[in-house]
Design a protein around this motif. Sequence first.
Motif, PDB file in Angstrom:
ATOM      1  N   GLU A 156       0.825  -1.201   0.000  1.00 30.42           N
ATOM      2  CA  GLU A 156       0.000   0.000   0.000  1.00 30.42           C
ATOM      3  C   GLU A 156       0.865   1.259   0.000  1.00 30.42           C
ATOM      4  O   GLU A 156       0.547   2.251  -0.674  1.00 30.42           O
ATOM      5  N   SER A 198       2.175   1.678  -3.519  1.00 33.23           N
ATOM      6  CA  SER A 198       1.122   2.167  -4.399  1.00 33.23           C
ATOM      7  C   SER A 198       0.867   3.656  -4.168  1.00 33.23           C
ATOM      8  O   SER A 198       0.671   4.415  -5.120  1.00 33.23           O
ATOM      9  N   TRP A 199       0.902   4.067  -2.903  1.00 29.40           N
ATOM     10  CA  TRP A 199       0.671   5.486  -2.586  1.00 29.40           C
ATOM     11  C   TRP A 199       1.807   6.357  -3.103  1.00 29.40           C
ATOM     12  O   TRP A 199       1.579   7.420  -3.678  1.00 29.40           O
ATOM     13  N   GLU A 204       3.792   5.736  -5.612  1.00 34.78           N
ATOM     14  CA  GLU A 204       3.774   5.755  -7.079  1.00 34.78           C
ATOM     15  C   GLU A 204       2.614   6.575  -7.632  1.00 34.78           C
ATOM     16  O   GLU A 204       2.604   6.883  -8.832  1.00 34.78           O
ATOM     17  N   SER A 205       1.643   6.947  -6.787  1.00 37.12           N
ATOM     18  CA  SER A 205       0.523   7.757  -7.278  1.00 37.12           C
ATOM     19  C   SER A 205       0.945   9.196  -7.575  1.00 37.12           C
ATOM     20  O   SER A 205       0.241   9.904  -8.300  1.00 37.12           O
ATOM     21  N   SER A 206       2.075   9.600  -7.041  1.00 40.15           N
ATOM     22  CA  SER A 206       2.570  10.949  -7.325  1.00 40.15           C
ATOM     23  C   SER A 206       3.231  10.975  -8.700  1.00 40.15           C
ATOM     24  O   SER A 206       4.128  10.165  -8.970  1.00 40.15           O
ATOM     25  N   PRO A 207       2.815  11.896  -9.584  1.00 35.21           N
ATOM     26  CA  PRO A 207       3.421  11.948 -10.930  1.00 35.21           C
ATOM     27  C   PRO A 207       4.908  12.300 -10.907  1.00 35.21           C
ATOM     28  O   PRO A 207       5.633  11.974 -11.848  1.00 35.21           O
ATOM     29  N   GLU A 230      -2.681  14.474  -6.249  1.00 33.26           N
ATOM     30  CA  GLU A 230      -2.851  13.057  -6.563  1.00 33.26           C
ATOM     31  C   GLU A 230      -2.637  12.182  -5.335  1.00 33.26           C
ATOM     32  O   GLU A 230      -3.369  11.207  -5.119  1.00 33.26           O
ATOM     33  N   VAL A 231      -1.642  12.488  -4.513  1.00 31.78           N
ATOM     34  CA  VAL A 231      -1.386  11.658  -3.328  1.00 31.78           C
ATOM     35  C   VAL A 231      -2.507  11.833  -2.305  1.00 31.78           C
ATOM     36  O   VAL A 231      -2.833  10.895  -1.551  1.00 31.78           O
ATOM     37  N   LYS A 256      -5.705  12.443  -3.106  1.00 24.30           N
ATOM     38  CA  LYS A 256      -6.822  11.661  -3.642  1.00 24.30           C
ATOM     39  C   LYS A 256      -6.590  10.162  -3.446  1.00 24.30           C
ATOM     40  O   LYS A 256      -7.525   9.410  -3.146  1.00 24.30           O
ATOM     41  N   LYS A 257      -5.338   9.738  -3.611  1.00 23.75           N
ATOM     42  CA  LYS A 257      -5.009   8.323  -3.431  1.00 23.75           C
ATOM     43  C   LYS A 257      -5.234   7.908  -1.987  1.00 23.75           C
ATOM     44  O   LYS A 257      -5.785   6.819  -1.716  1.00 23.75           O
ATOM     45  N   MET A 259      -7.895   5.109  -0.539  1.00 26.28           N
ATOM     46  CA  MET A 259      -7.463   3.991   0.298  1.00 26.28           C
ATOM     47  C   MET A 259      -8.167   3.993   1.650  1.00 26.28           C
ATOM     48  O   MET A 259      -7.919   3.109   2.485  1.00 26.28           O
TER      49      MET A 259
END
Length: 329
Positions: free
Chosen positions: A222, A225-226, A228-231, A257-258, A260-261, A265
């Motif tokens: 998790e 995944s969090w 990697e959610s940042s561009p 993005e982070v 929202k991710k 979650m």
Amino acid sequence: MERPAAGISYQRFPRVRIRELKDEYAKFELRDTDASMANALRRVMIAEVPTVAIDLVEIESNSSVLNDEFIAHRLGLIPLTSSAAMSMRLSRDCDACDGDGSCEYCSVEFHLAARATESGQTLEVTAQDLRSTDPKVCPVDQADAASDHRQVTFSLCGNIDTVMGILIVKLRCGQELRLRAIARKGIGKDHAKWSPAATVTFMYEPDICINEELMEILTLEEKQSWVESSPTKVFDIDPVTQQVTIVDPEAYTYDDEVIKKAEAMGKPGLVEINAKEDSFVFTVETTGAITDYELIMNAITILRQKLDAVRLQDDDGDFGELDAHLVGG
């Protein structure tokens, strides 16, 4: 319009910290001020720091494929060394000349004479072929031709071609270009050719705070995944402790993005990101006409002159009419 009460001062004392400084690139922090001052400094650097650029072109002979106006436009966009621009006069304010010709106080004269004589060969006319009457003012690539601005390219057959100078025009055998040009002092507000800045940007410095208690609840997958959610590469996972760390806060682009991710979650509040409203990170690149240090210092000098002029107007009571006009309107 409300005015501050007598004795009340909103004066701030901005601080600057240089992170990186080169001749044509600088990065620095501006702290303890607000966005209005940061943007004023940016606009002055772009549009009000003077440089020298070719402003008048007299074509004596032109048999190239480009017309006279095209060549004159290309000449105007060639950056010229402008360290002495602050001490020069504007041609419209010069009392030593009529503003139409060469003058030691407000202009610099250039000459160019090129003719292609070899059959089957193309002659490249560049800024290196411009001859200045003032050694302090010349094309930037001419000033550093022996080192920084030399570009070497390799052709497919293995030969080495040395390309020096900004290209003006190409001549075939029998074609000729002869001209006289006058360079004058100006500012980017009048024409972009006088702007010393290639780019000037600033961003709010981000303040990123990770909720460590919520982060500890997440599994390694998790967390990955969090992250990697940042561009952009803002966060990373420490391979030893497996904790999420902030590696480059300034890479954050305020895309949320982070955030929202984390909400997706089921962990809202996992990270809190705010912009520091009194701290800015500037990135400045010049055209080479002046160094980054000169650009920043000249911009600060000009901005201070503008603020002094406003303060003097306030002391003279000129703002009283403005206040009455705003209140009445």
